[in-house]
Scaffold this active site. Sequence first.
Site, PDB file in Angstrom:
ATOM      1  N   ARG A   3       0.852  -1.192   0.000  1.00 19.87           N
ATOM      2  CA  ARG A   3       0.000   0.000   0.000  1.00 19.87           C
ATOM      3  C   ARG A   3       0.889   1.244   0.000  1.00 19.87           C
ATOM      4  O   ARG A   3       1.914   1.283   0.713  1.00 19.87           O
ATOM      5  CB  ARG A   3      -0.913   0.041   1.237  1.00 19.87           C
ATOM      6  CG  ARG A   3      -2.116  -0.886   1.176  1.00 19.87           C
ATOM      7  CD  ARG A   3      -3.141  -0.471   0.105  1.00 19.87           C
ATOM      8  NE  ARG A   3      -4.284  -1.361   0.074  1.00 19.87           N
ATOM      9  CZ  ARG A   3      -4.416  -2.421  -0.720  1.00 19.87           C
ATOM     10  NH1 ARG A   3      -3.453  -2.734  -1.572  1.00 19.87           N
ATOM     11  NH2 ARG A   3      -5.513  -3.151  -0.691  1.00 19.87           N
TER      12      ARG A   3
ATOM     13  N   GLU B  15      -2.770   7.404  -4.803  1.00 15.41           N
ATOM     14  CA  GLU B  15      -3.124   6.733  -6.060  1.00 15.41           C
ATOM     15  C   GLU B  15      -4.592   6.873  -6.422  1.00 15.41           C
ATOM     16  O   GLU B  15      -4.954   6.798  -7.595  1.00 15.41           O
ATOM     17  CB  GLU B  15      -2.725   5.255  -6.012  1.00 15.41           C
ATOM     18  CG  GLU B  15      -3.529   4.412  -5.028  1.00 15.41           C
ATOM     19  CD  GLU B  15      -3.147   2.929  -5.102  1.00 15.41           C
ATOM     20  OE1 GLU B  15      -1.966   2.615  -5.007  1.00 15.41           O
ATOM     21  OE2 GLU B  15      -4.070   2.104  -5.257  1.00 15.41           O
TER      22      GLU B  15
ATOM     23  N   HIS C  60      -0.897  -0.264  -9.694  1.00 12.19           N
ATOM     24  CA  HIS C  60      -1.586  -1.219  -8.819  1.00 12.19           C
ATOM     25  C   HIS C  60      -2.080  -2.441  -9.606  1.00 12.19           C
ATOM     26  O   HIS C  60      -3.284  -2.716  -9.662  1.00 12.19           O
ATOM     27  CB  HIS C  60      -2.761  -0.531  -8.105  1.00 12.19           C
ATOM     28  CG  HIS C  60      -3.124  -1.186  -6.812  1.00 12.19           C
ATOM     29  ND1 HIS C  60      -3.428  -0.479  -5.678  1.00 12.19           N
ATOM     30  CD2 HIS C  60      -3.229  -2.497  -6.462  1.00 12.19           C
ATOM     31  CE1 HIS C  60      -3.714  -1.316  -4.702  1.00 12.19           C
ATOM     32  NE2 HIS C  60      -3.602  -2.547  -5.148  1.00 12.19           N
TER      33      HIS C  60
HETATM   34  P1  NAD Z   1      -1.639 -11.121   5.425  1.00 12.63           P
HETATM   35  O1  NAD Z   1      -2.634 -10.631   6.407  1.00 12.63           O
HETATM   36  O2  NAD Z   1      -1.617 -12.565   5.068  1.00 12.63           O
HETATM   37  O3  NAD Z   1      -0.152 -10.748   5.915  1.00 12.63           O
HETATM   38  C1  NAD Z   1       0.191  -9.498   6.418  1.00 12.63           C
HETATM   39  C2  NAD Z   1       1.336  -9.695   7.411  1.00 12.63           C
HETATM   40  O4  NAD Z   1       1.796  -8.399   7.801  1.00 12.63           O
HETATM   41  C3  NAD Z   1       0.929 -10.430   8.685  1.00 12.63           C
HETATM   42  O5  NAD Z   1       1.808 -11.494   8.920  1.00 12.63           O
HETATM   43  C4  NAD Z   1       1.002  -9.365   9.771  1.00 12.63           C
HETATM   44  O6  NAD Z   1       1.386  -9.873  11.036  1.00 12.63           O
HETATM   45  C5  NAD Z   1       2.075  -8.440   9.199  1.00 12.63           C
HETATM   46  N1  NAD Z   1       2.044  -7.087   9.731  1.00 12.63           N
HETATM   47  C6  NAD Z   1       0.982  -6.329  10.064  1.00 12.63           C
HETATM   48  N2  NAD Z   1       1.384  -5.112  10.495  1.00 12.63           N
HETATM   49  C7  NAD Z   1       2.744  -5.124  10.422  1.00 12.63           C
HETATM   50  C8  NAD Z   1       3.740  -4.168  10.740  1.00 12.63           C
HETATM   51  N3  NAD Z   1       3.439  -2.950  11.202  1.00 12.63           N
HETATM   52  N4  NAD Z   1       5.039  -4.517  10.549  1.00 12.63           N
HETATM   53  C9  NAD Z   1       5.369  -5.750  10.080  1.00 12.63           C
HETATM   54  N5  NAD Z   1       4.458  -6.696   9.768  1.00 12.63           N
HETATM   55  C10 NAD Z   1       3.165  -6.387   9.940  1.00 12.63           C
HETATM   56  O7  NAD Z   1      -1.839 -10.212   4.139  1.00 12.63           O
HETATM   57  P2  NAD Z   1      -1.381 -10.552   2.648  1.00 12.63           P
HETATM   58  O8  NAD Z   1      -2.452 -11.288   1.943  1.00 12.63           O
HETATM   59  O9  NAD Z   1      -0.010 -11.124   2.672  1.00 12.63           O
HETATM   60  O10 NAD Z   1      -1.363  -9.075   2.012  1.00 12.63           O
HETATM   61  C11 NAD Z   1      -0.441  -8.089   2.429  1.00 12.63           C
HETATM   62  C12 NAD Z   1      -0.823  -6.746   1.821  1.00 12.63           C
HETATM   63  O11 NAD Z   1      -0.609  -6.777   0.414  1.00 12.63           O
HETATM   64  C13 NAD Z   1      -2.308  -6.378   1.949  1.00 12.63           C
HETATM   65  O12 NAD Z   1      -2.581  -5.768   3.183  1.00 12.63           O
HETATM   66  C14 NAD Z   1      -2.523  -5.411   0.819  1.00 12.63           C
HETATM   67  O13 NAD Z   1      -2.306  -4.094   1.289  1.00 12.63           O
HETATM   68  C15 NAD Z   1      -1.410  -5.765  -0.174  1.00 12.63           C
HETATM   69  N6  NAD Z   1      -1.918  -6.266  -1.484  1.00 12.63           N
HETATM   70  C16 NAD Z   1      -1.544  -5.618  -2.623  1.00 12.63           C
HETATM   71  C17 NAD Z   1      -1.988  -6.070  -3.869  1.00 12.63           C
HETATM   72  C18 NAD Z   1      -1.574  -5.392  -5.172  1.00 12.63           C
HETATM   73  O14 NAD Z   1      -2.171  -5.688  -6.212  1.00 12.63           O
HETATM   74  N7  NAD Z   1      -0.596  -4.508  -5.199  1.00 12.63           N
HETATM   75  C19 NAD Z   1      -2.828  -7.192  -3.919  1.00 12.63           C
HETATM   76  C20 NAD Z   1      -3.189  -7.834  -2.735  1.00 12.63           C
HETATM   77  C21 NAD Z   1      -2.733  -7.359  -1.506  1.00 12.63           C
END
Ligand code: NAD
Length: 327
Positions: free
Chosen positions: A230, A259, A291
Site C-alpha cells: 500500500r 493513487e 496497482h
Molecule cells: P496477510 O494478512 O496474510 O499478511 C500481512 C502480514 O503483515 C501479517 O503477517 C502481519 O502480522 C504483518 N504485519 C501487520 N502489520 C505489520 C507491521 N506494522 N510490521 C510488520 N508486519 C506487519 O496479508 P497478505 O495477503 O499477505 O497481504 C499483504 C498486503 O498486500 C495487503 O494488506 C494489501 O495491502 C497488499 N496487497 C496488494 C496487492 C496489489 O495488487 N498490489 C494485492 C493484494 C494485496
Amino acid sequence: MKIAFYDTKDYDKVWFEKLLPEYGYEVLFLESRLNEKTAVLAKGCKAVCLFVNDELNKETADKLFNIGVEVVLMRCAGYDKVDLKACKKKLTVMRVPSYSPTAVAEYTLAMALSANRKMHRAYARTRDFNFKINGLMGTTLKGRTVGIIGTGKIGKEAARVFWGIGMKVIGYDMYPDEKSGIEYVSLDELFEKSDVVSLHCPLTEESKYMINKDTIRKMKDDAILVNTSRGGLIDTTALIDALEKHKFRGVALDVYEEEEDYFFEDKSDEIIKSDELVKLLSFPNVLVTGHQAFFTEESLQAIAEITLNNLKAYENGNKVYNAVECK
Ligand code: NAD
C-alpha cells in the site's frame, strides 16, 4: 438480492457476469467510485461491491445504511479506506482475504528484477531504436539479501520466489512464522542488511510511513525498494528527498500514497496535479506501475467467486464468514 458494483472495469464484468447466473444475484454495474455523492446510486440494493480506492467514510456509511444497504463486499484483501468504526452495527464488511498471493509475489520479483536491470528504461530506449546500454547496468542478485516486511500470505510467497533466484531471505513481522523458513531479524537489522527491501504488510496506523526519513537512512545506499502493498507505507516526500541525494539503486512502486486520484484511469490527456507523482516518474531509477500486482486471470476469477460466496454466506446467516471485525 441486488448488488451495486462500484468502480466497474470491463475486466471485472467478465468474471462476475460468468458466475452470476449460478448465484442468481442482480448486479448494477456502476462506473463511479463510492463516495458521499454516489452512495445514493445504491438505492434498492442490499449489497455494495467495492474495490481498493472506494472511500467508505462515516458519512457514506450512514447514507448506505439509510437507503437499506446491509453488506459491503470488498473485492480485494485490503480495507484501509473503510471506516470500520462507522460501519459498526450498520454494515457487515466482507472481503477476499486471499485470492492469489502468488500473483503479487511473482509481480514483486518482476519489479525487483526490472528495477535492478533497468528493463523499463531499456524498453523505452529500444522502441526509439536506441540500443545503447550505458546507464542500464545492474547487479547479480544471487547470494544477496532480500528483506521482507510482513511475512503473511504474500510475504511468504515472495520469500519463495526470491529463494528461487538464490537470494538470502530475512524477514520482519510482529507475528513471526517460525515454520516459514524465513530468518527473522529486527526491523533495524533488516534495513541494514537488505539489498532488496520488499513491503508486504497492510497499511494500518502503526505501519503508516514505516519507510520514512529515519528508516531510509538505515538502508544501504544502493538498496532496491519494492512496494506492492500500500502506498501509505512510504512517506513519499522522504523518498523523493533520498532519491535526490542518489540513495537507492532502484525503487519499484506498484502503489502510491495518493493513487486514488490517478490509478486505474487513463490520465494521459490531463495535466497531472500531483507534483510528487510527476517527480517520482522523472527519476531514471524509479519504476511505477498502476496497482496491477494482483492482476492475473486466476486472481480475477478467485475474487469473483469468493465475493459472491461471501454474499451467499451472509444470506445464509453466516455474517462472520470472511467478515472484517468492525470496531
Ligand atoms: P496477510 O494478512 O496474510 O499478511 C500481512 C502480514 O503483515 C501479517 O503477517 C502481519 O502480522 C504483518 N504485519 C501487520 N502489520 C505489520 C507491521 N506494522 N510490521 C510488520 N508486519 C506487519 O496479508 P497478505 O495477503 O499477505 O497481504 C499483504 C498486503 O498486500 C495487503 O494488506 C494489501 O495491502 C497488499 N496487497 C496488494 C496487492 C496489489 O495488487 N498490489 C494485492 C493484494 C494485496
